[in-house]
Design a protein around this motif. Sequence first.
Motif, PDB file in Angstrom:
ATOM      1  N   GLY A  11       0.776  -1.236   0.000  1.00 12.53           N
ATOM      2  CA  GLY A  11       0.000   0.000   0.000  1.00 12.53           C
ATOM      3  C   GLY A  11       0.804   1.279   0.000  1.00 12.53           C
ATOM      4  N   GLY A  12       2.046   1.189   0.407  1.00 13.38           N
ATOM      5  CA  GLY A  12       2.884   2.375   0.417  1.00 13.38           C
ATOM      6  C   GLY A  12       3.096   2.948   1.807  1.00 13.38           C
ATOM      7  N   ARG A  13       4.144   3.727   1.890  1.00 14.97           N
ATOM      8  CA  ARG A  13       4.591   4.297   3.165  1.00 14.97           C
ATOM      9  C   ARG A  13       3.569   5.249   3.791  1.00 14.97           C
ATOM     10  NH1 ARG A  13       8.721   3.350   6.121  1.00 14.97           N
ATOM     11  NH2 ARG A  13       9.132   4.892   7.700  1.00 14.97           N
ATOM     12  N   GLU A  14       2.703   5.860   2.978  1.00 14.44           N
ATOM     13  CA  GLU A  14       1.742   6.814   3.534  1.00 14.44           C
ATOM     14  C   GLU A  14       0.816   6.176   4.563  1.00 14.44           C
ATOM     15  OE1 GLU A  14       0.064   5.907  -0.689  1.00 14.44           O
ATOM     16  OE2 GLU A  14       2.023   6.046   0.243  1.00 14.44           O
ATOM     17  N   ALA A  19      -0.537   6.129  10.232  1.00 13.68           N
ATOM     18  CA  ALA A  19      -0.768   5.332  11.441  1.00 13.68           C
ATOM     19  C   ALA A  19       0.118   5.814  12.586  1.00 13.68           C
ATOM     20  CB  ALA A  19      -0.516   3.858  11.153  1.00 13.68           C
ATOM     21  N   LEU A  20       1.374   6.118  12.283  1.00 16.64           N
ATOM     22  CA  LEU A  20       2.297   6.575  13.325  1.00 16.64           C
ATOM     23  C   LEU A  20       1.855   7.887  13.953  1.00 16.64           C
ATOM     24  CD1 LEU A  20       5.731   5.590  11.739  1.00 16.64           C
ATOM     25  CD2 LEU A  20       4.601   4.552  13.732  1.00 16.64           C
ATOM     26  N   LYS A  21       1.170   8.729  13.189  1.00 15.65           N
ATOM     27  CA  LYS A  21       0.656   9.985  13.735  1.00 15.65           C
ATOM     28  C   LYS A  21      -0.421   9.734  14.786  1.00 15.65           C
ATOM     29  CE  LYS A  21       1.573  12.708   9.595  1.00 15.65           C
ATOM     30  NZ  LYS A  21       0.992  13.336   8.410  1.00 15.65           N
ATOM     31  N   ALA A  35      -5.764   3.993   2.610  1.00 11.19           N
ATOM     32  CA  ALA A  35      -5.328   2.672   2.148  1.00 11.19           C
ATOM     33  C   ALA A  35      -4.195   2.776   1.139  1.00 11.19           C
ATOM     34  CB  ALA A  35      -6.502   1.902   1.554  1.00 11.19           C
ATOM     35  N   GLY A  36      -3.709   3.982   0.902  1.00 12.79           N
ATOM     36  CA  GLY A  36      -2.592   4.150  -0.023  1.00 12.79           C
ATOM     37  C   GLY A  36      -2.898   3.580  -1.391  1.00 12.79           C
ATOM     38  N   LYS A  41     -10.652   1.628   0.802  1.00  6.65           N
ATOM     39  CA  LYS A  41     -10.767   3.018   1.243  1.00  6.65           C
ATOM     40  C   LYS A  41      -9.955   3.277   2.498  1.00  6.65           C
ATOM     41  CE  LYS A  41     -15.297   3.771  -0.753  1.00  6.65           C
ATOM     42  NZ  LYS A  41     -16.714   4.003  -0.508  1.00  6.65           N
ATOM     43  N   HIS A  42      -9.864   2.264   3.357  1.00  6.79           N
ATOM     44  CA  HIS A  42      -9.211   2.427   4.650  1.00  6.79           C
ATOM     45  C   HIS A  42      -8.385   1.197   4.992  1.00  6.79           C
ATOM     46  CE1 HIS A  42     -12.196   5.593   5.444  1.00  6.79           C
ATOM     47  NE2 HIS A  42     -13.120   4.724   5.095  1.00  6.79           N
TER      48      HIS A  42
END
Length: 140
Positions: A11-14, A19-21, A35-36, A41-42
């Motif tokens: 899905g990618g780093r985004e 999530a880390l935020k 969901a990158g 969607k999520h």
Amino acid sequence: GGDAGAILRAGGREIQDEALKQAPVPVGKAVATTAGKLKAKHVIHAPTMERPAMQTGKQNVKSAVKGALECAKRLGVKSMAFPGMGTGVGGFDVDEAANIMVSEVVEHIDRGTPLTRIILVGFGEDLTRAFQRALKTLVS
């Protein structure tokens, strides 16, 4: 590692950055991110461990599944997929996890939910068979 690593790669780093935020997320709670690049969607993040790479247990798996289902309900999600919660890095028994997960899903559906499709994903024959046995036993 585990499911989180697979989601990151696909899905990618985004997804991880978002999530880390929202971290830390306690066991029993769940948060949603984008969901990158995934066809969704999520991504719902529902930890089964207090700290990374520690063993998990029955109550943590149950709480995590319940938290993920409640998060999905808040989002109005109609379809979702679950990996074996706690069965990878957490080291929890696949049969116990499958029974807990299916029981929680059935209970959630009985309480009324917008979910119309729940996919239980077995990343291996053992977990796939455990989900099949739990469904046969608990949903028949």
